[in-house]
Motif scaffolding. Structure first.
Motif, PDB file in Angstrom:
ATOM      1  N   SER A 291       5.260   0.294  -9.856  1.00 26.73           N
ATOM      2  CA  SER A 291       3.897   0.088 -10.334  1.00 26.73           C
ATOM      3  C   SER A 291       3.162   1.399 -10.560  1.00 26.73           C
ATOM      4  O   SER A 291       2.303   1.499 -11.426  1.00 26.73           O
ATOM      5  CB  SER A 291       3.118  -0.770  -9.337  1.00 26.73           C
ATOM      6  OG  SER A 291       3.171  -0.205  -8.033  1.00 26.73           O
ATOM      7  N   LYS A 292       3.466   2.423  -9.754  1.00 24.17           N
ATOM      8  CA  LYS A 292       2.827   3.729  -9.892  1.00 24.17           C
ATOM      9  C   LYS A 292       3.890   4.816  -9.792  1.00 24.17           C
ATOM     10  O   LYS A 292       4.991   4.582  -9.288  1.00 24.17           O
ATOM     11  CB  LYS A 292       1.792   3.960  -8.783  1.00 24.17           C
ATOM     12  CG  LYS A 292       0.581   3.050  -8.808  1.00 24.17           C
ATOM     13  CD  LYS A 292      -0.430   3.523  -7.761  1.00 24.17           C
ATOM     14  CE  LYS A 292      -1.649   2.608  -7.698  1.00 24.17           C
ATOM     15  NZ  LYS A 292      -1.339   1.383  -6.934  1.00 24.17           N
ATOM     16  N   LEU A 293       3.535   5.997 -10.250  1.00 25.39           N
ATOM     17  CA  LEU A 293       4.449   7.125 -10.188  1.00 25.39           C
ATOM     18  C   LEU A 293       3.965   8.216  -9.237  1.00 25.39           C
ATOM     19  O   LEU A 293       4.718   9.127  -8.905  1.00 25.39           O
ATOM     20  CB  LEU A 293       4.631   7.734 -11.580  1.00 25.39           C
ATOM     21  CG  LEU A 293       5.078   6.771 -12.672  1.00 25.39           C
ATOM     22  CD1 LEU A 293       5.090   7.488 -14.013  1.00 25.39           C
ATOM     23  CD2 LEU A 293       6.427   6.183 -12.355  1.00 25.39           C
ATOM     24  N   ASP A 294       2.716   8.124  -8.804  1.00 27.11           N
ATOM     25  CA  ASP A 294       2.112   9.219  -8.055  1.00 27.11           C
ATOM     26  C   ASP A 294       1.735   8.828  -6.631  1.00 27.11           C
ATOM     27  O   ASP A 294       0.869   9.431  -6.019  1.00 27.11           O
ATOM     28  CB  ASP A 294       0.863   9.728  -8.778  1.00 27.11           C
ATOM     29  CG  ASP A 294      -0.166   8.617  -9.016  1.00 27.11           C
ATOM     30  OD1 ASP A 294       0.138   7.445  -8.703  1.00 27.11           O
ATOM     31  OD2 ASP A 294      -1.258   8.937  -9.525  1.00 27.11           O
ATOM     32  N   ASN A 333      -1.504 -10.127  -1.690  1.00 25.55           N
ATOM     33  CA  ASN A 333      -2.435  -9.667  -2.716  1.00 25.55           C
ATOM     34  C   ASN A 333      -2.010  -8.333  -3.306  1.00 25.55           C
ATOM     35  O   ASN A 333      -2.135  -8.103  -4.513  1.00 25.55           O
ATOM     36  CB  ASN A 333      -3.849  -9.556  -2.131  1.00 25.55           C
ATOM     37  CG  ASN A 333      -4.459 -10.917  -1.847  1.00 25.55           C
ATOM     38  OD1 ASN A 333      -4.035 -11.928  -2.406  1.00 25.55           O
ATOM     39  ND2 ASN A 333      -5.440 -10.953  -0.965  1.00 25.55           N
ATOM     40  N   PHE A 334      -1.517  -7.430  -2.449  1.00 24.13           N
ATOM     41  CA  PHE A 334      -1.083  -6.125  -2.954  1.00 24.13           C
ATOM     42  C   PHE A 334       0.058  -6.298  -3.948  1.00 24.13           C
ATOM     43  O   PHE A 334       0.059  -5.714  -5.027  1.00 24.13           O
ATOM     44  CB  PHE A 334      -0.651  -5.215  -1.805  1.00 24.13           C
ATOM     45  CG  PHE A 334      -0.242  -3.835  -2.262  1.00 24.13           C
ATOM     46  CD1 PHE A 334      -1.178  -2.817  -2.342  1.00 24.13           C
ATOM     47  CD2 PHE A 334       1.077  -3.553  -2.628  1.00 24.13           C
ATOM     48  CE1 PHE A 334      -0.809  -1.538  -2.787  1.00 24.13           C
ATOM     49  CE2 PHE A 334       1.455  -2.296  -3.062  1.00 24.13           C
ATOM     50  CZ  PHE A 334       0.495  -1.285  -3.139  1.00 24.13           C
ATOM     51  N   ALA A 335       1.042  -7.112  -3.584  1.00 20.06           N
ATOM     52  CA  ALA A 335       2.204  -7.315  -4.456  1.00 20.06           C
ATOM     53  C   ALA A 335       1.793  -7.900  -5.796  1.00 20.06           C
ATOM     54  O   ALA A 335       2.259  -7.456  -6.846  1.00 20.06           O
ATOM     55  CB  ALA A 335       3.217  -8.230  -3.767  1.00 20.06           C
ATOM     56  N   VAL A 336       0.894  -8.869  -5.793  1.00 21.36           N
ATOM     57  CA  VAL A 336       0.480  -9.533  -7.033  1.00 21.36           C
ATOM     58  C   VAL A 336      -0.398  -8.608  -7.865  1.00 21.36           C
ATOM     59  O   VAL A 336      -0.217  -8.470  -9.080  1.00 21.36           O
ATOM     60  CB  VAL A 336      -0.258 -10.842  -6.708  1.00 21.36           C
ATOM     61  CG1 VAL A 336      -0.848 -11.445  -7.996  1.00 21.36           C
ATOM     62  CG2 VAL A 336       0.684 -11.834  -6.051  1.00 21.36           C
ATOM     63  N   ASN A 337      -1.354  -7.935  -7.225  1.00 21.36           N
ATOM     64  CA  ASN A 337      -2.280  -7.080  -7.966  1.00 21.36           C
ATOM     65  C   ASN A 337      -1.597  -5.875  -8.592  1.00 21.36           C
ATOM     66  O   ASN A 337      -1.948  -5.456  -9.694  1.00 21.36           O
ATOM     67  CB  ASN A 337      -3.411  -6.618  -7.040  1.00 21.36           C
ATOM     68  CG  ASN A 337      -4.320  -7.755  -6.613  1.00 21.36           C
ATOM     69  OD1 ASN A 337      -4.383  -8.785  -7.277  1.00 21.36           O
ATOM     70  ND2 ASN A 337      -4.998  -7.585  -5.490  1.00 21.36           N
ATOM     71  N   GLU A 338      -0.638  -5.304  -7.917  1.00 21.29           N
ATOM     72  CA  GLU A 338       0.084  -4.166  -8.480  1.00 21.29           C
ATOM     73  C   GLU A 338       0.790  -4.565  -9.763  1.00 21.29           C
ATOM     74  O   GLU A 338       0.881  -3.800 -10.699  1.00 21.29           O
ATOM     75  CB  GLU A 338       1.097  -3.632  -7.450  1.00 21.29           C
ATOM     76  CG  GLU A 338       0.484  -2.838  -6.323  1.00 21.29           C
ATOM     77  CD  GLU A 338      -0.043  -1.500  -6.771  1.00 21.29           C
ATOM     78  OE1 GLU A 338       0.774  -0.620  -7.108  1.00 21.29           O
ATOM     79  OE2 GLU A 338      -1.275  -1.305  -6.773  1.00 21.29           O
TER      80      GLU A 338
END
Length: 338
Positions: A291-294, A333-338
């Motif tokens: 989901s992110k690279l940083d 929520n974290f898994a879905v929102n990402e």
């Protein structure tokens, strides 16, 4: 894990059983299968109400199996469990997961993608790390360059692989870890491998072992359901159970044995499963996405395993511990929102 979690306490023949196997995971089942073939009078004591241990394919939540635990045959071309699965004609998916595609390719330019891929090759290929073998062992994080651009992403990947961050991993162990880049799975769930073991093994479920008295010729095992005696024990529970003294030994285990157990902790990996519609991301079967690279506070997503309509979000290491402290809803929520 077939050997690291197993050691034996031997005595002369007496008692209720010649051998008691503690734990009905794949190690315990394998041990019992051998004992039965040798005509040994044995029993397996299992704390849960099922076999498999960390191998568990759920078939109730979704209309298809999902692996709550173990999911891959790593180094599949030399993995003995693959031969076992093949001999029982299980449906093996030998398409390798494209771990190297985990870099959110649409966010990277070609030059960045090349640099990121090179960073992963450096930290996950033994050929590049062998130069460090002639040095004193240290943690893996000690070899990160101070200006290493891709450190957060590599750190996250390390937790997905090992369940802990790089500062908790021995550099020498990382170098000696042998893998062949062949990672296969079972289309019917890894739990299908359990069907390869005899269905009539002598197992007593819901029999949590509390204490083991091995001071005398007669070994006594105290369980939630009473006491039994035996001549030998094979213990196949995870090292985390033994290091936390959840089984009490009388007398205590030898110091060197206990130290070895304490120095082989388990990391932490968890998954969140997200069901999707049949057509959502239908052209991205079995792809992996970050989901992110940083940031190292991310999860890795496997899209539509085996072409089925769901996504698996993988978490690991310290980050999943932090999310667990916040509760199940926060993790979801974290898994879905990402």
């Amino acid at each position: 894990f077939l050997t690291l979690e197993v050691f034996m306490i031997n005595r002369k023949k007496t008692n209720d059983y010649e051998c008691v196997v503690i734990g009905a995971g794949i190690s315990g089942l394998s041990a019992a299968k051998i004992l039965r073939s040798k005509k040994v009078n044995y029993i397996i004591l299992e704390a849960r109400d099922r076999v498999g241990g960390r191998i568990y394919s759920d078939r109730k939540i979704f209309p298809f199996p999902v692996d709550f635990g173990a999911q891959w045959f790593h180094s599949a071309n030399i993995n003995p469990l693959v031969k076992l699965a093949e001999s029982h004609h299980l449906n093996i998916n030998n398409k390798n997961p494209n771990w190297g595609a985990k870099h959110a390719r649409n966010l990277l330019k070609q030059k960045e993608l090349s640099e990121c891929s090179e960073a992963f090759r450096y930290f996950f290929k033994q050929t590049n790390l062998k130069d460090f073998l002639d040095r004193k062992d240290t943690s893996l994080d000690s070899i990160f360059p101070s200006d290493f651009l891709w450190r957060p992403l590599v750190e996250a990947a390390i937790t997905f692989q090992s369940g802990v961050g790089s500062k908790h991993i021995s550099l020498h162990d990382m170098v000696h870890y042998y893998e062949t880049d062949q990672d296969w799975s079972l289309a019917t769930g890894m739990g299908s491998i359990l069907s390869c073991f005899p269905h009539d093994l002598n197992i007593k479920f819901k029999s949590k072992v509390l204490e083991i008295d091995w001071a005398q010729e007669k070994i006594k095992i105290l369980t939630k359901n009473g006491t039994l005696t035996c001549d030998s024990i094979i213990i196949t529970v995870p090292t985390s159970i033994l290091s936390q003294n959840k089984i009490i030994f009388h007398p205590q285990l030898p110091i060197e044995t206990q130290e070895s157990i304490n120095n082989l902790p388990l990391g932490l990996n968890e998954k969140v499963f997200i069901q999707i519609t049949d057509d959502f991301l239908s052209d991205h079967n079995e792809e992996f996405i970050y989901s992110k690279l940083d940031s190292d506070k991310i999860c890795s997503y496997q899209v539509r395993p085996h072409g089925l309509p769901y996504i698996v979000a993988y978490f690991g290491g310290q980050f999943i511990k932090e999310l667990n402290d916040l509760g199940l809803e926060e993790k979801k929520n974290f898994a879905v929102n990402e």
